[in-house]
Design a protein around this motif. Structure first.
Motif, PDB file in Angstrom:
ATOM      1  N   HIS A   2       0.881  -0.960  -0.224  1.00 58.56           N
ATOM      2  CA  HIS A   2      -0.186  -0.183  -0.143  1.00 58.56           C
ATOM      3  C   HIS A   2       0.953   1.336   0.281  1.00 58.56           C
ATOM      4  CE1 HIS A   2      -2.763  -3.057   2.073  1.00 58.56           C
ATOM      5  NE2 HIS A   2      -3.406  -2.425   1.168  1.00 58.56           N
ATOM      6  N   VAL A   3       0.602   2.536  -0.272  1.00 58.27           N
ATOM      7  CA  VAL A   3       1.087   3.682  -1.059  1.00 58.27           C
ATOM      8  C   VAL A   3       0.602   4.382  -0.130  1.00 58.27           C
ATOM      9  CG1 VAL A   3       2.792   4.585  -2.377  1.00 58.27           C
ATOM     10  CG2 VAL A   3       2.695   2.627  -2.822  1.00 58.27           C
ATOM     11  N   ASN A   4       0.814   6.240   0.334  1.00 56.25           N
ATOM     12  CA  ASN A   4      -0.062   7.221   0.613  1.00 56.25           C
ATOM     13  C   ASN A   4       0.283   7.917  -0.366  1.00 56.25           C
ATOM     14  OD1 ASN A   4      -0.512   9.781   0.990  1.00 56.25           O
ATOM     15  ND2 ASN A   4      -0.717   8.744   3.148  1.00 56.25           N
ATOM     16  N   LEU A   5      -0.818   8.055  -1.667  1.00 50.59           N
ATOM     17  CA  LEU A   5      -1.049   8.982  -2.795  1.00 50.59           C
ATOM     18  C   LEU A   5      -0.571  10.075  -1.933  1.00 50.59           C
ATOM     19  CD1 LEU A   5      -4.406   7.608  -4.398  1.00 50.59           C
ATOM     20  CD2 LEU A   5      -1.875   7.019  -4.519  1.00 50.59           C
ATOM     21  N   ASN A   6      -0.889  11.097  -1.159  1.00 52.84           N
ATOM     22  CA  ASN A   6      -0.548  12.085  -1.126  1.00 52.84           C
ATOM     23  C   ASN A   6       1.214  12.067  -1.086  1.00 52.84           C
ATOM     24  OD1 ASN A   6      -3.159  13.330  -0.211  1.00 52.84           O
ATOM     25  ND2 ASN A   6      -3.121  12.455   1.635  1.00 52.84           N
ATOM     26  N   ASP A   7       1.830  11.601  -0.427  1.00 52.52           N
ATOM     27  CA  ASP A   7       3.574  11.820  -0.432  1.00 52.52           C
ATOM     28  C   ASP A   7       4.275  10.578  -0.734  1.00 52.52           C
ATOM     29  OD1 ASP A   7       2.326  10.470   1.942  1.00 52.52           O
ATOM     30  OD2 ASP A   7       3.034  11.740   2.773  1.00 52.52           O
ATOM     31  N   GLY A   8       3.342   9.528  -0.584  1.00 51.30           N
ATOM     32  CA  GLY A   8       4.128   8.313  -1.434  1.00 51.30           C
ATOM     33  C   GLY A   8       4.774   7.715   0.121  1.00 51.30           C
ATOM     34  N   VAL A   9       4.059   8.036   0.856  1.00 49.01           N
ATOM     35  CA  VAL A   9       5.155   7.158   1.870  1.00 49.01           C
ATOM     36  C   VAL A   9       4.456   5.856   2.488  1.00 49.01           C
ATOM     37  CG1 VAL A   9       4.284   6.137   4.951  1.00 49.01           C
ATOM     38  CG2 VAL A   9       5.024   8.569   3.703  1.00 49.01           C
ATOM     39  N   VAL A  10       5.107   4.592   2.238  1.00 52.36           N
ATOM     40  CA  VAL A  10       4.960   2.820   2.188  1.00 52.36           C
ATOM     41  C   VAL A  10       3.881   2.820   3.722  1.00 52.36           C
ATOM     42  CG1 VAL A  10       6.661   1.103   3.064  1.00 52.36           C
ATOM     43  CG2 VAL A  10       7.278   2.612   2.013  1.00 52.36           C
ATOM     44  N   GLU A  11       2.411   2.047   2.894  1.00 52.68           N
ATOM     45  CA  GLU A  11       1.636   2.207   3.759  1.00 52.68           C
ATOM     46  C   GLU A  11       1.262   1.400   4.122  1.00 52.68           C
ATOM     47  OE1 GLU A  11      -0.324   4.262   5.490  1.00 52.68           O
ATOM     48  OE2 GLU A  11       0.541   6.617   5.040  1.00 52.68           O
ATOM     49  N   GLY A  12       1.851  -0.269   3.540  1.00 52.77           N
ATOM     50  CA  GLY A  12       1.847  -1.438   3.575  1.00 52.77           C
ATOM     51  C   GLY A  12       2.762  -2.688   3.244  1.00 52.77           C
ATOM     52  N   LEU A  13       3.072  -3.578   4.144  1.00 53.26           N
ATOM     53  CA  LEU A  13       4.157  -4.034   3.581  1.00 53.26           C
ATOM     54  C   LEU A  13       3.908  -6.064   4.109  1.00 53.26           C
ATOM     55  CD1 LEU A  13       7.620  -3.151   5.749  1.00 53.26           C
ATOM     56  CD2 LEU A  13       6.840  -2.950   3.812  1.00 53.26           C
ATOM     57  N   GLU A  14       3.897  -6.619   2.865  1.00 48.84           N
ATOM     58  CA  GLU A  14       3.932  -7.916   3.470  1.00 48.84           C
ATOM     59  C   GLU A  14       5.148  -8.720   2.870  1.00 48.84           C
ATOM     60  OE1 GLU A  14       0.180 -11.353   1.846  1.00 48.84           O
ATOM     61  OE2 GLU A  14       1.582 -10.435  -0.114  1.00 48.84           O
ATOM     62  N   CYS A  15       5.601  -9.947   4.241  1.00 53.86           N
ATOM     63  CA  CYS A  15       6.988 -10.848   4.177  1.00 53.86           C
ATOM     64  C   CYS A  15       6.983 -11.815   3.126  1.00 53.86           C
ATOM     65  CB  CYS A  15       6.862 -10.799   5.046  1.00 53.86           C
ATOM     66  SG  CYS A  15       7.132  -9.852   6.279  1.00 53.86           S
ATOM     67  N   ARG A  16       7.844 -11.939   1.932  1.00 48.37           N
ATOM     68  CA  ARG A  16       8.416 -13.051   1.217  1.00 48.37           C
ATOM     69  C   ARG A  16       8.634 -13.995   1.879  1.00 48.37           C
ATOM     70  NH1 ARG A  16       9.254 -10.112  -3.468  1.00 48.37           N
ATOM     71  NH2 ARG A  16       9.912  -7.261  -3.672  1.00 48.37           N
ATOM     72  N   ASP A  17       9.268 -14.343   2.496  1.00 40.90           N
ATOM     73  CA  ASP A  17       9.527 -15.570   3.645  1.00 40.90           C
ATOM     74  C   ASP A  17       8.998 -15.527   5.052  1.00 40.90           C
ATOM     75  OD1 ASP A  17      11.270 -15.984   1.338  1.00 40.90           O
ATOM     76  OD2 ASP A  17      12.742 -14.487   1.984  1.00 40.90           O
ATOM     77  N   ALA A  18       7.900 -14.775   5.610  1.00 40.40           N
ATOM     78  CA  ALA A  18       6.606 -15.399   6.006  1.00 40.40           C
ATOM     79  C   ALA A  18       5.860 -15.016   6.463  1.00 40.40           C
ATOM     80  CB  ALA A  18       8.045 -14.558   7.346  1.00 40.40           C
ATOM     81  N   ARG A  19       5.026 -15.965   6.980  1.00 39.78           N
ATOM     82  CA  ARG A  19       3.328 -15.332   7.523  1.00 39.78           C
ATOM     83  C   ARG A  19       2.958 -13.481   7.933  1.00 39.78           C
ATOM     84  NH1 ARG A  19       3.564 -20.252   8.591  1.00 39.78           N
ATOM     85  NH2 ARG A  19       3.132 -20.348  10.647  1.00 39.78           N
ATOM     86  N   ALA A  20       3.614 -12.290   6.976  1.00 43.04           N
ATOM     87  CA  ALA A  20       3.775 -11.395   8.030  1.00 43.04           C
ATOM     88  C   ALA A  20       3.502 -10.302   7.512  1.00 43.04           C
ATOM     89  CB  ALA A  20       4.405 -11.378   9.165  1.00 43.04           C
ATOM     90  N   PHE A  21       1.957  -9.161   7.849  1.00 47.44           N
ATOM     91  CA  PHE A  21       2.031  -8.412   7.044  1.00 47.44           C
ATOM     92  C   PHE A  21       1.417  -6.987   8.081  1.00 47.44           C
ATOM     93  CE2 PHE A  21      -2.061  -9.823   7.847  1.00 47.44           C
ATOM     94  CZ  PHE A  21      -3.065  -8.980   7.446  1.00 47.44           C
TER      95      PHE A  21
END
Length: 349
Positions: free
Chosen positions: A301-320
């Motif tokens: 997820h990305v903030n459309l106002n200023d580009g801040v990282v709004e979400g992450l999902e791990c590639r090798d672990a069950r985590a977000f």
């Protein structure tokens, strides 16, 4: 009585105060049109003075059902006008006596638009407000206030003892970094939730044999908070929100930094990368995750106002994780699906 807000850079604002008490803290503005009680009782505002950009607060009073914690957590409230007589069948009390009962100073009558524009240009500043005849003392207090950078404010708001809420079929351990009641209500629909203090070791959490671990919202600088997130990754599904998002990112090697004036409001547009859909979100944070250096995760997820990282999902672990507030208290409910994603992740672990 006549009151005065003095910022650390010397800027002053005239208004009215209800008492001779002085409020000091980092001054931030919030753009919500309603939900002032949820904002004021949100533990994420520990160490801060909240200025409401909406000109009137208090129209519908306050009720214990809307509290996000046991009491107001901010150090002071600034508003153009606070309604004296609320009009709502749910109102148990007016805002002014409620804040006075909890010892939270209030400054009204100032030009909140001018203050907001100044904070947007200068960035979040420490400040102090109190009686107008104490200018020098207020200026000294504003300059002496350390602010939130480098401060572990989580230790001030976390629970001292574990407790249990909810009756859902799954089992979740939630780290209380400043957790909101509506967050627990949403989790409680899908799980029985054991809420534990922020300093609980990962081994003790895993010993409870949870289906998943939740990293909550909270105040202050994530770099100053010591939670063993790395000890959980790969062992159990993890879902982080706000400060929890930042702590997950740091465990993956990312850097966090302080935003100029933070995100505080209920109308921030966020794009969901996988679908392109734009969600309107509720946000409350002064720190953010740098887009550089996040190894082992992708940006969701990305903030459309200023580009801040709004979400992450791990590639090798069950985590977000997400930076914004899917429980929406206050705010829109566009992101409520994230709790279902957490439930699904736990069911398939």
């Amino acid at each position: 009585m006549d009151g005065l807000l003095v910022l650390a850079d010397g800027e002053t604002f005239e208004g009215r105060v209800d008492s001779p008490a002085t409020a000091t803290g980092e001054v931030v503005f919030n753009t919500v049109h309603s939900g002032y009680q949820e904002v004021i009782t949100d533990p994420s505002y520990a160490g801060q003075i909240v200025c409401f950009t909406y000109p009137h607060i208090g129209n519908y009073g306050v009720t214990p059902a809307d509290d996000q914690s046991g009491r107001p957590r901010c150090r002071g409230v600034i508003a153009r006008e606070v309604t004296e007589r609320p009009s709502n069948r749910r109102a148990a009390e007016a805002v002014r006596p409620w804040l006075a009962r909890h010892g939270v100073p209030v400054l009204t009558g100032i030009d909140t638009r001018r203050l907001t524009r100044h904070l947007r240009e200068a960035g979040s500043l420490c400040g102090a407000f109190g009686p107008a005849d104490e200018h020098d003392a207020l200026q000294a207090a504003a300059r002496a206030e350390p602010g939130t950078e480098g401060a572990d404010l989580v230790s001030d708001v976390t629970t001292r003892e574990p407790y249990r809420v909810g009756d859902g079929p799954m089992r979740v351990v939630a780290y209380d970094l400043g957790i909101k009641q509506d967050m627990l209500r949403r989790l409680g629909r899908i799980a029985t939730v054991d809420v534990v203090p922020a300093g609980t070791p990962a081994a003790d959490v895993l010993a409870r044999r949870p289906d998943g671990v939740f990293l909550s919202n909270g105040p202050g600088d994530p770099a100053a908070v010591d939670v063993d997130v790395a000890g959980l990754l790969g062992r159990v599904p993890v879902f982080g929100v706000c400060l929890g998002h930042q702590l997950l990112a740091r465990a993956l090697g990312a850097r966090t930094y302080k935003l100029p004036f933070g995100h505080h409001g209920g109308n921030h547009p966020v794009r969901r990368v996988s679908t392109g859909q734009v969600e309107v979100t509720s946000q409350n944070h002064n720190y953010a995750v740098s887009a550089d250096g996040v190894s082992g995760a992708r940006t969701t997820h990305v903030n459309l106002n200023d580009g801040v990282v709004e979400g992450l999902e791990c590639r090798d672990a069950r985590a977000f994780s997400v930076q914004y507030h899917p429980e929406a208290a206050p705010g829109p409910h566009d992101a409520g699906y994230l709790f279902e994603e957490f439930r699904t992740m736990m069911e398939h672990a």
